[in-house]
Design a protein around this motif. Structure first.
Motif, PDB file in Angstrom:
ATOM      1  N   CYS A 108     -13.944  23.017  15.123  1.00 28.27           N
ATOM      2  CA  CYS A 108     -12.756  23.709  14.598  1.00 28.27           C
ATOM      3  C   CYS A 108     -13.133  24.619  13.449  1.00 28.27           C
ATOM      4  O   CYS A 108     -13.846  24.194  12.530  1.00 28.27           O
ATOM      5  N   THR A 109     -12.618  25.838  13.502  1.00 30.30           N
ATOM      6  CA  THR A 109     -12.758  26.713  12.347  1.00 30.30           C
ATOM      7  C   THR A 109     -11.399  27.371  12.100  1.00 30.30           C
ATOM      8  O   THR A 109     -10.578  27.458  13.008  1.00 30.30           O
ATOM      9  N   GLU A 115     -14.826  30.184   5.991  1.00 33.42           N
ATOM     10  CA  GLU A 115     -15.813  29.467   6.802  1.00 33.42           C
ATOM     11  C   GLU A 115     -16.588  30.516   7.597  1.00 33.42           C
ATOM     12  O   GLU A 115     -16.203  30.867   8.702  1.00 33.42           O
ATOM     13  N   ASP A 144      -8.752  28.954  14.558  1.00 33.25           N
ATOM     14  CA  ASP A 144      -7.390  29.108  14.042  1.00 33.25           C
ATOM     15  C   ASP A 144      -7.242  30.393  13.236  1.00 33.25           C
ATOM     16  O   ASP A 144      -6.134  30.778  12.891  1.00 33.25           O
ATOM     17  N   HIS A 283       2.296  25.269  12.928  1.00 35.16           N
ATOM     18  CA  HIS A 283       1.028  25.171  13.678  1.00 35.16           C
ATOM     19  C   HIS A 283       0.329  23.829  13.473  1.00 35.16           C
ATOM     20  O   HIS A 283      -0.609  23.493  14.169  1.00 35.16           O
ATOM     21  N   PHE A 285      -1.723  22.702  11.415  1.00 37.48           N
ATOM     22  CA  PHE A 285      -3.095  22.731  10.902  1.00 37.48           C
ATOM     23  C   PHE A 285      -4.105  22.209  11.925  1.00 37.48           C
ATOM     24  O   PHE A 285      -3.992  22.502  13.103  1.00 37.48           O
ATOM     25  N   LYS A 286      -5.054  21.417  11.433  1.00 35.45           N
ATOM     26  CA  LYS A 286      -6.131  21.010  12.338  1.00 35.45           C
ATOM     27  C   LYS A 286      -5.617  20.155  13.493  1.00 35.45           C
ATOM     28  O   LYS A 286      -6.124  20.251  14.617  1.00 35.45           O
ATOM     29  N   ASP A 310     -15.984  19.384  12.412  1.00 33.62           N
ATOM     30  CA  ASP A 310     -15.564  20.510  11.583  1.00 33.62           C
ATOM     31  C   ASP A 310     -16.690  21.537  11.656  1.00 33.62           C
ATOM     32  O   ASP A 310     -17.857  21.171  11.818  1.00 33.62           O
TER      33      ASP A 310
HETATM   34  O1  UPG Z   1      -5.083  25.143  10.190  1.00 30.97           O
HETATM   35  C1  UPG Z   1      -6.208  24.630  10.195  1.00 30.97           C
HETATM   36  C2  UPG Z   1      -6.798  24.047   9.062  1.00 30.97           C
HETATM   37  C3  UPG Z   1      -8.066  23.496   9.161  1.00 30.97           C
HETATM   38  N1  UPG Z   1      -8.737  23.540  10.344  1.00 30.97           N
HETATM   39  C4  UPG Z   1     -10.103  22.979  10.434  1.00 30.97           C
HETATM   40  O2  UPG Z   1     -10.084  21.634  10.029  1.00 30.97           O
HETATM   41  C5  UPG Z   1     -11.327  21.285   9.474  1.00 30.97           C
HETATM   42  C6  UPG Z   1     -11.133  20.512   8.178  1.00 30.97           C
HETATM   43  O3  UPG Z   1     -10.484  21.269   7.226  1.00 30.97           O
HETATM   44  P1  UPG Z   1     -11.016  21.391   5.729  1.00 30.97           P
HETATM   45  O4  UPG Z   1     -10.098  22.338   5.062  1.00 30.97           O
HETATM   46  O5  UPG Z   1     -12.466  21.681   5.742  1.00 30.97           O
HETATM   47  O6  UPG Z   1     -10.724  19.955   5.166  1.00 30.97           O
HETATM   48  P2  UPG Z   1     -11.728  18.855   4.566  1.00 30.97           P
HETATM   49  O7  UPG Z   1     -10.975  18.197   3.470  1.00 30.97           O
HETATM   50  O8  UPG Z   1     -13.057  19.375   4.274  1.00 30.97           O
HETATM   51  O9  UPG Z   1     -11.809  17.906   5.841  1.00 30.97           O
HETATM   52  C7  UPG Z   1     -11.746  16.501   5.880  1.00 30.97           C
HETATM   53  O10 UPG Z   1     -10.423  16.021   5.774  1.00 30.97           O
HETATM   54  C8  UPG Z   1      -9.515  16.513   6.764  1.00 30.97           C
HETATM   55  C9  UPG Z   1      -8.164  15.866   6.504  1.00 30.97           C
HETATM   56  O11 UPG Z   1      -8.280  14.492   6.469  1.00 30.97           O
HETATM   57  C10 UPG Z   1     -10.039  16.221   8.171  1.00 30.97           C
HETATM   58  O12 UPG Z   1      -9.208  16.832   9.111  1.00 30.97           O
HETATM   59  C11 UPG Z   1     -11.423  16.750   8.319  1.00 30.97           C
HETATM   60  O13 UPG Z   1     -11.952  16.490   9.595  1.00 30.97           O
HETATM   61  C12 UPG Z   1     -12.304  16.135   7.250  1.00 30.97           C
HETATM   62  O14 UPG Z   1     -13.634  16.605   7.365  1.00 30.97           O
HETATM   63  C13 UPG Z   1     -12.124  22.589   9.282  1.00 30.97           C
HETATM   64  O15 UPG Z   1     -13.123  22.659  10.269  1.00 30.97           O
HETATM   65  C14 UPG Z   1     -11.080  23.644   9.502  1.00 30.97           C
HETATM   66  O16 UPG Z   1     -11.632  24.766  10.100  1.00 30.97           O
HETATM   67  C15 UPG Z   1      -8.160  24.108  11.457  1.00 30.97           C
HETATM   68  O17 UPG Z   1      -8.766  24.144  12.524  1.00 30.97           O
HETATM   69  N2  UPG Z   1      -6.912  24.629  11.364  1.00 30.97           N
END
Ligand code: UPG
Ligand code: MN
Length: 559
Positions: A108-109, A115, A144, A283, A285-286, A310
């Protein structure tokens, strides 16, 4: 490990052992518990009568009560720490390449600026380079950001992979991320076969990286490239991160016998997906991205096992898939396992680890401690899932039915597959469905992963935390105070929110998961409120010290 006798399988594919010195730890913990009780007794028995010291005393007493109770909660994850050992060799004896199950990898990005696409494709390339039959492997990139720059980088990576994958295979390269690999000191001269191959591939990598970085710096893809690949027609000047149609592009078709590397070995399937986004639709988010990936991948490859990554966390060991299959395919215990979570490790920890990014206690003990009750925390990245467990299935209804043969009887063309998949990645697809509630990752919680893991455990599934000697996944930790604080705030806020949501482990999990697991979750969910007694202790004790108000017994005094 035993022997296989007369075709009868008498050994499993993995072994679970309790960590050593647990007895000693239990004695030690009991003494601490005794001390905590004595402190509580001292506080309650000596409340001062004078007004000035009374409130300070009571606030310290409440803080100590909180510390003590929280300490008891943390014991749930320290009491029974399990270590897992998979037997890869036994797996390879029982399953030849033909019989291994397919695996889908999700990356996911969300933003090409925050990123960088170069980082994302390093994760994709590492995933493609797993030492696993290519016809069983599919890598899906969810963008995304809906950015043509990321699409461009993925196209470039798919071309580079034709050289990188053979290089990794020939020289058993680890880490399989080119960036990390070339950053490590290299000890070879260019007269050897390896030295020459190293120089050649490094140059190719640098060229690709420069082209991608300059496109990112310009903010657009070069015109000649745009005209070469019809995929770019999906982007027009009105396309933005928040507003675009669904895009699904199979970049390398796993079924195409011409999709081969320079050694004429088949390449794994690579798919680009940007789910539809519209300003008036949430949306999620992730979680929304992963749910769209679950559906799109079920249309294209439908592998029974899914790895979530991620974009900033790359696979670091080539045989990880074989290791996790030891858990899932174990004849006796494998059937119940929904997911296998690896620890989150980072390669940019500074010498003194100012921002406490290494999470040593969590990753070595606590996460392995929850596993002592048959559950693991799902941490979003570095986690392998059984597809059914993400689709809302209850263990009790589940019949092991992973496809032994890859999906070869799908005669649709790439375009037909792209179109069929797009329909699954629209904003409206989930309306009136159970997605985000009963199916897929749950919506409405900032730490969707933690809540989803809990829901899956409550459906009867078991899960495993596996912390191998060599890090299986390596990510990038925050290196500045503001980013570190923001991440901690989001995590602790999000986890506290779970505590007060319908997913509170004590309520949602009541009667469904072991009390130890409920407490284990709270170890994390209560991070945020524990800051209050800490703050109180930090302020009240020095103020009392300065004002000469006694809070603690003197070294020699009778209680
Ligand atoms: O709308 C969105 C927002 C984020 N992401 C992806 O989600 C991942 C995690 O997001 P990030 O902002 O890097 O959050 P972190 O706090 O670093 O991530 C940790 O915490 C998140 C919430 O618990 C988990 O989803 C992740 O997998 C975990 O690594 C990244 O690859 C993003 O690209 C999406 O695909 N869509
Ligand atoms: Mn991250």
């Amino acid at each position: 490990m035993g022997e296989e006798e007369g075709g009868h399988v008498d050994v499993g594919l993995f072994e679970t052992k309790e960590a050593r010195f647990r007895g000693v730890y239990k004695v030690f913990a009991s003494t601490i518990f005794g001390a905590i009780c004595l402190i509580w007794m001292y506080r309650v028995g000596n409340i001062p009568t004078v007004k000035s010291g009374k409130w300070a005393w009571i606030s310290v007493m409440v803080s100590e009560l909180c510390f003590g109770l929280y300490w008891i909660i943390t014991q749930s994850v320290r009491w029974r720490i399990l270590q897992q050992t998979p037997f890869k060799h036994t797996l390879s004896q029982r399953y030849d390449e033909e019989n291994l199950p397919a695996v889908d990898i999700f990356v996911c990005t969300a933003d090409p600026i925050l990123e960088p696409p170069c980082m994302t494709i390093n994760t994709v390339l590492s995933a493609m380079a797993y030492n696993y039959p290519a016809n069983k492997l599919s890598v899906y990139l969810s963008d995304d950001g809906g950015s043509e720059l990321t699409f461009y980088a993925l196209l470039k990576a798919s071309i580079f992979s034709k050289h990188w994958l053979p290089f990794c295979r020939r020289f058993n390269v680890e880490p399989m991320s080119p960036e990390a690999f070339f950053a490590a000191p290299h000890s070879s001269n260019n007269s050897t076969e390896y030295g020459q191959a190293w120089l050649f591939i490094k140059k190719l990598y640098e060229d690709m990286k420069n082209e991608i970085e300059s496109a990112v710096a310009r903010g657009r893809v070069p015109d000649n490239v745009r005209n070469q690949h019809k995929g770019f027609s999906e982007w027009n000047p009105k396309t933005t991160k928040q507003d675009h149609q669904p895009i699904v592009k199979i970049i390398i078709d796993g079924r195409d016998t011409n999709a081969v590397d320079e050694d004429r070995f088949q390449l794994p399937r690579v798919v680009y997906m940007a789910r539809e986004k519209r300003p008036n639709y949430p949306h999620h988010f992730k979680a929304g991205a992963v749910n769209a990936l679950i559906r799109v991948s079920s249309e294209i490859s439908n592998a029974p096992f899914i790895l979530n990554l991620d974009c900033d966390m790359y696979p670091n060991t080539a045989n990880t898939i074989q290791e996790i299959l030891c858990f899932f395919l174990d004849e006796t215990k494998g059937h119940d396992i929904a997911y296998v979570q690896f620890p989150q490790s980072y390669n940019n920890i500074t010498k003194n680890d100012h921002y406490a990014n290494s999470y040593l206690v969590s990753s070595k003990f606590e996460l392995a401690g929850i596993c002592g009750y048959g559950a693991a925390l799902f941490c979003g990245t570095g986690c392998f899932h059984r597809r059914e467990s993400l689709s809302g299935a209850y263990l009790i209804d589940y019949k092991a039915k992973w496809d032994i043969k890859p999906k070869i009887n799908d005669n649709r063309t790439i375009n037909e597959l792209n179109e069929a998949s797009k329909a699954l990645a629209t904003c409206t697809y989930e309306e009136g469905t159970q997605w985000g509630k009963e199916k897929g990752l749950v919506y409405g919680i900032p730490v969707e992963d933690i809540a989803t893991g809990l829901v899956i455990s409550c459906r009867g599934w078991k899960s495993i935390y596996y912390n191998p000697e060599r890090k299986a996944f390596v990510g990038i930790a925050p290196t500045t105070l503001d980013v570190a604080c923001l991440q901690h705030m989001r995590w602790s806020e999000g986890m506290f929110q779970v505590f007060f949501s319908k997913y509170c482990p004590f309520i949602y999990g009541h009667g469904k998961i072991h009390f130890g697991v409920q407490m284990g979750y709270c170890n994390y969910l209560l991070w945020a409120p524990m800051s209050l007694p800490t703050l109180c202790y930090v302020f009240v004790s020095p103020i009392c010290l300065l004002r000469g108000i006694p809070l603690f017994p003197q070294v020699i005094s009778c209680v």
